[in-house]
Structure formats: C-alpha cells, structure tokens
Design a protein around this motif. Structure first.
Motif, PDB file in Angstrom:
ATOM      1  N   PHE A 152       0.852  -1.190   0.000  1.00 50.65           N
ATOM      2  CA  PHE A 152       0.000   0.000   0.000  1.00 50.65           C
ATOM      3  C   PHE A 152       0.883   1.234   0.000  1.00 50.65           C
ATOM      4  O   PHE A 152       1.896   1.292   0.707  1.00 50.65           O
ATOM      5  CB  PHE A 152      -0.916   0.014   1.232  1.00 50.65           C
ATOM      6  N   ASP A 153       0.476   2.237  -0.785  1.00 48.94           N
ATOM      7  CA  ASP A 153       1.182   3.513  -0.810  1.00 48.94           C
ATOM      8  C   ASP A 153       0.223   4.595  -0.332  1.00 48.94           C
ATOM      9  O   ASP A 153      -0.933   4.646  -0.751  1.00 48.94           O
ATOM     10  CB  ASP A 153       1.674   3.827  -2.220  1.00 48.94           C
ATOM     11  N   ASN A 154       0.707   5.479   0.540  1.00 46.72           N
ATOM     12  CA  ASN A 154      -0.160   6.521   1.099  1.00 46.72           C
ATOM     13  C   ASN A 154      -0.877   7.336   0.032  1.00 46.72           C
ATOM     14  O   ASN A 154      -2.013   7.759   0.220  1.00 46.72           O
ATOM     15  CB  ASN A 154       0.666   7.471   1.977  1.00 46.72           C
ATOM     16  N   ARG A 155      -0.216   7.571  -1.084  1.00 44.71           N
ATOM     17  CA  ARG A 155      -0.813   8.427  -2.107  1.00 44.71           C
ATOM     18  C   ARG A 155      -2.023   7.782  -2.773  1.00 44.71           C
ATOM     19  O   ARG A 155      -2.797   8.462  -3.457  1.00 44.71           O
ATOM     20  CB  ARG A 155       0.235   8.809  -3.145  1.00 44.71           C
ATOM     21  N   ASP A 156      -2.205   6.465  -2.578  1.00 43.70           N
ATOM     22  CA  ASP A 156      -3.358   5.787  -3.173  1.00 43.70           C
ATOM     23  C   ASP A 156      -4.642   6.005  -2.375  1.00 43.70           C
ATOM     24  O   ASP A 156      -5.737   5.737  -2.877  1.00 43.70           O
ATOM     25  CB  ASP A 156      -3.091   4.281  -3.283  1.00 43.70           C
ATOM     26  N   HIS A 157      -4.514   6.464  -1.120  1.00 44.93           N
ATOM     27  CA  HIS A 157      -5.704   6.742  -0.339  1.00 44.93           C
ATOM     28  C   HIS A 157      -6.490   7.871  -1.001  1.00 44.93           C
ATOM     29  O   HIS A 157      -5.902   8.834  -1.483  1.00 44.93           O
ATOM     30  CB  HIS A 157      -5.314   7.136   1.088  1.00 44.93           C
ATOM     31  N   LEU A 158      -7.767   7.732  -1.032  1.00 46.78           N
ATOM     32  CA  LEU A 158      -8.721   8.660  -1.654  1.00 46.78           C
ATOM     33  C   LEU A 158      -8.830   8.480  -3.159  1.00 46.78           C
ATOM     34  O   LEU A 158      -9.693   9.089  -3.790  1.00 46.78           O
ATOM     35  CB  LEU A 158      -8.377  10.137  -1.357  1.00 46.78           C
ATOM     36  N   THR A 159      -7.950   7.667  -3.757  1.00 50.31           N
ATOM     37  CA  THR A 159      -8.056   7.427  -5.199  1.00 50.31           C
ATOM     38  C   THR A 159      -8.422   5.967  -5.453  1.00 50.31           C
ATOM     39  O   THR A 159      -9.573   5.663  -5.747  1.00 50.31           O
ATOM     40  CB  THR A 159      -6.746   7.799  -5.914  1.00 50.31           C
ATOM     41  N   SER A 160      -7.462   5.066  -5.310  1.00 48.01           N
ATOM     42  CA  SER A 160      -7.729   3.654  -5.600  1.00 48.01           C
ATOM     43  C   SER A 160      -7.880   2.808  -4.353  1.00 48.01           C
ATOM     44  O   SER A 160      -8.043   1.592  -4.448  1.00 48.01           O
ATOM     45  CB  SER A 160      -6.600   3.080  -6.471  1.00 48.01           C
ATOM     46  N   ALA A 161      -7.827   3.417  -3.171  1.00 50.88           N
ATOM     47  CA  ALA A 161      -7.954   2.668  -1.921  1.00 50.88           C
ATOM     48  C   ALA A 161      -8.695   3.518  -0.895  1.00 50.88           C
ATOM     49  O   ALA A 161      -8.627   4.758  -0.935  1.00 50.88           O
ATOM     50  CB  ALA A 161      -6.582   2.272  -1.385  1.00 50.88           C
ATOM     51  N   HIS A 162      -9.389   2.847   0.012  1.00 48.39           N
ATOM     52  CA  HIS A 162     -10.200   3.558   0.999  1.00 48.39           C
ATOM     53  C   HIS A 162     -10.175   2.815   2.325  1.00 48.39           C
ATOM     54  O   HIS A 162     -10.143   1.583   2.362  1.00 48.39           O
ATOM     55  CB  HIS A 162     -11.654   3.688   0.508  1.00 48.39           C
ATOM     56  N   PHE A 163     -10.192   3.582   3.410  1.00 52.71           N
ATOM     57  CA  PHE A 163     -10.230   3.008   4.751  1.00 52.71           C
ATOM     58  C   PHE A 163     -11.641   3.075   5.315  1.00 52.71           C
ATOM     59  O   PHE A 163     -12.422   3.963   4.969  1.00 52.71           O
ATOM     60  CB  PHE A 163      -9.281   3.760   5.698  1.00 52.71           C
ATOM     61  N   GLU A 164     -11.910   2.151   6.211  1.00 55.38           N
ATOM     62  CA  GLU A 164     -13.192   2.134   6.918  1.00 55.38           C
ATOM     63  C   GLU A 164     -12.921   1.767   8.371  1.00 55.38           C
ATOM     64  O   GLU A 164     -12.460   0.658   8.666  1.00 55.38           O
ATOM     65  CB  GLU A 164     -14.134   1.112   6.280  1.00 55.38           C
ATOM     66  N   LEU A 165     -13.176   2.706   9.271  1.00 47.68           N
ATOM     67  CA  LEU A 165     -13.034   2.474  10.704  1.00 47.68           C
ATOM     68  C   LEU A 165     -14.410   2.651  11.338  1.00 47.68           C
ATOM     69  O   LEU A 165     -15.103   3.627  11.044  1.00 47.68           O
ATOM     70  CB  LEU A 165     -12.058   3.468  11.343  1.00 47.68           C
ATOM     71  N   ALA A 166     -14.803   1.719  12.173  1.00 48.76           N
ATOM     72  CA  ALA A 166     -16.125   1.786  12.792  1.00 48.76           C
ATOM     73  C   ALA A 166     -16.012   1.581  14.295  1.00 48.76           C
ATOM     74  O   ALA A 166     -15.200   0.775  14.772  1.00 48.76           O
ATOM     75  CB  ALA A 166     -17.043   0.729  12.185  1.00 48.76           C
ATOM     76  N   TYR A 167     -16.849   2.317  15.043  1.00 53.03           N
ATOM     77  CA  TYR A 167     -16.857   2.259  16.501  1.00 53.03           C
ATOM     78  C   TYR A 167     -18.304   2.144  16.992  1.00 53.03           C
ATOM     79  O   TYR A 167     -19.212   2.716  16.374  1.00 53.03           O
ATOM     80  CB  TYR A 167     -16.256   3.536  17.110  1.00 53.03           C
ATOM     81  N   THR A 168     -18.500   1.436  18.059  1.00 45.92           N
ATOM     82  CA  THR A 168     -19.768   1.453  18.772  1.00 45.92           C
ATOM     83  C   THR A 168     -19.553   2.226  20.065  1.00 45.92           C
ATOM     84  O   THR A 168     -18.457   2.756  20.314  1.00 45.92           O
ATOM     85  CB  THR A 168     -20.242   0.028  19.105  1.00 45.92           C
ATOM     86  N   ALA A 169     -20.573   2.287  20.889  1.00 44.55           N
ATOM     87  CA  ALA A 169     -20.435   2.979  22.170  1.00 44.55           C
ATOM     88  C   ALA A 169     -19.375   2.335  23.048  1.00 44.55           C
ATOM     89  O   ALA A 169     -18.817   2.976  23.946  1.00 44.55           O
ATOM     90  CB  ALA A 169     -21.780   2.991  22.896  1.00 44.55           C
TER      91      ALA A 169
END
Length: 328
Positions: free
Chosen positions: A34-51
């Motif tokens: 993974f290369d940082n520059r690919d974030h927002l273009t060809s790669a995406h993160f998903e972080l989820a939290y509950t209470a």
C-alpha cells in the motif's frame, strides 16, 4: 493457523520491497503493498466504533478488502507523501484533503497492534534527528567528529579556524532539494568547505547546517543492524577522487566493496544505539581512520541495503524477512 500477513508501505518501483516480498512468499507468507498516495483514489479506509469502542479497521483496494487487525507485521518502507484526489482542482481544497488523509492514515498506522519494522512512524521521526544521534552515540562510547550546528557566521568561522579550515558540512534532514518549476532535483552530499565559501557564511541565518571536522579515512563502513544481527560492509572510498569525501558519490568501477570484520565492542554499540532509539533496523555510517579508530557519523532508521547485499553477498534481505516473520 492462518499464514502470516505483512503489509508493506512503499511507493512504486521499490526493489528492496520486491526482494523481501519474494522471500516472504517463499516462506508461505502473504504480503499486501500500500502507498499513502493511493488513499482517496484507488484505496479507501473504513473504521467503525460502537459505544463500547472500535469494532473494525478495514482497507479496501482494487484487489479486495484487508482486515488490518489481522496483520502480523507492518513494514514501513518508503511510502509516498499523501496526495489529494486528482479530481480536485482548487489548490487550497486539494491541500486540505491531503492533510486530512495524512492525519487519518498516520494515526491509523500508529495504533495497529502488530509488529512494526523498523518502528512506528513517530519513533522513526524521533530517531532520525542527527543532533540527538550524536549525543547518544557519544554517551554509548562512540567517537564522534567535533561538530558545530549553528546559524551564526562567526561561530562557523571560529570552528573552521580551530580545524585549520579542514571541515565538512552536511544537511540536517533530507539530502535533496526539489525544484518543481525546473523539473529537477539537486542532491546535497557531505562536502568539504572551500575557504572562499566561508565568505558566504552569513547565509546560515536562512538555514542551519551541520559542520564537522574532517576525519581522515582508511575505509568507510555501512553497518546494517537487523534485529540483533549486524552486517558490516566496507567501502574503499579513498580509491576514487569522486567518492573520497562522501561514498554516496558512487564510483562502482573504481571503489572496491567487501565484508568487514567489525570489532565486537563496535557492533555492540550499534546494537545498543538501535535499541535505545526504539528501532528494529538501522543503517550506520562509520569511518575507520588510518590509525584504526571507528568514528560514528550517523544512523539512518530506514536506510537502503540492497546495494551492499549485491556487492558483498551479505544476507540482509533474509534477515529483514526473518524480522518481519518473527513471532508470527
């Protein structure tokens, strides 16, 4: 038991990463690049939290979805700077979004629970500081060159006079200047300061440099520490006028390279310094003087090693592979 899975953070065309990924695959490990520059273009993160807290950390790429909490190691090689989505044309908006991406991703890597090599990014930043490296090296028993870091011309003149004009300067941080308008990059090596340049020492007020006494050389050494293993390559830099002051002015045809038998106490200092800096890897630059003294110059927390491996046969890539799989 699932196979070890290593996430490699690096840009395109990284032969070091390619070499180690091949070794990892040969041992049954999975790798994702993974290369940082690919974030927002060809790669995406998903972080989820509950209470009650965090529930998932996912990386979505064209090749699939990666559960970041399932990684056994993260290898911080040489990722590119964060970049905005190419669809954004307003420079201010583009800069803002790239900054937001950097905040997210930097914090995400920092808190992943897996082994990180050479270290977490915050540790790498601190470990790269050359002034603190010199202080620590001397504390651990290394000989270091007499050094001046200042932004006053008279301080540099006094320093040069004390050493009969035999001084060198080198940059504090990155050794290159990018001229985007002209489309080229200027590299700044360690350089002897000619007497005529001392007349322009007033320019120090614009940018600090490191000035050091010139240390005579029999050999220069690149000592690579990987975990608890030490690999020393000797560079006969004095065989070529081109590489005599800084071996990184490569002259491969005229400069012999070889494996060096490093004294145990010097290897021990390299190991101790790597540990004190919080690193699992370090590339040390040392000088062996004509009278047999080992002098510390600096340590790169994420230095290159493939050239030393190919020129000397030192199995550094295998050691990096071992380190990434350790404890998996």
């Amino acid at each position: 038991m699932s196979a070890p899975h290593v996430l490699v953070l690096t840009g395109a065309h990284d032969p070091h990463a390619d070499r180690v990924r091949g070794l990892l695959a040969g041992r049954g490990a999975r790798t994702t690049v993974f290369d940082n520059r690919d974030h927002l273009t060809s790669a995406h993160f998903e972080l989820a939290y509950t209470a009650r807290g965090l529930t998932r950390r996912l990386l979505h790429t064209a090749s699939g979805t990666l559960d970041l909490d399932g990684l056994t190691a993260l290898w911080w090689r040489r990722p590119s700077p964060h970049a905005a989505h190419p669809g954004l044309t307003d420079p201010a908006v583009a800069a803002y979004t790239a900054g937001e991406s950097e905040h997210l991703v930097t914090d995400l890597w920092e808190h992943l629970p897996c082994r990180q090599v050479p270290a977490r990014e915050s540790v790498l930043r601190r470990a790269a500081g050359k002034p603190s490296q010199l202080a620590l090296a001397a504390e651990l028993g290394f000989e270091i060159p007499e050094t001046l870091i200042a932004t006053r011309a008279d301080a540099l003149w006094d320093f040069a006079n004390r050493h009969d004009g035999r001084i060198v300067t080198k940059p504090m941080g990155k050794p290159w200047v990018e001229n985007l308008a002209a489309g080229h990059t200027v590299t700044r090596h360690c350089e002897i300061v000619p007497a005529r340049d001392l007349a322009y020492a007033g320019a120090l007020r614009f940018c600090p440099v490191i000035a050091q006494q010139y240390v005579p050389k029999r050999l220069e050494l690149r000592v690579t520490v990987v975990g608890r293993r030490v690999f020393a390559a000797e560079i006969h830099s004095q065989e070529s006028n081109r590489s005599a002051v800084d071996w990184r002015r490569y002259d491969f045809e005229a400069t012999p390279y070889g494996v060096h038998r490093l004294p145990g106490e010097v290897a021990g200092r390299c190991l101790a310094m790597t540990e004190r800096l919080g690193l699992a890897f370090g590339a040390f630059d040392l000088i062996l003087t004509p009278d047999g003294r080992y002098v510390f110059l600096e340590v790169n927390p994420n230095g290159q090693w493939l050239w030393a491996e190919e020129l000397t046969g030192l199995p550094i890539s295998e050691a990096v592979c071992d380190l990434l799989l350790e404890g998996a």
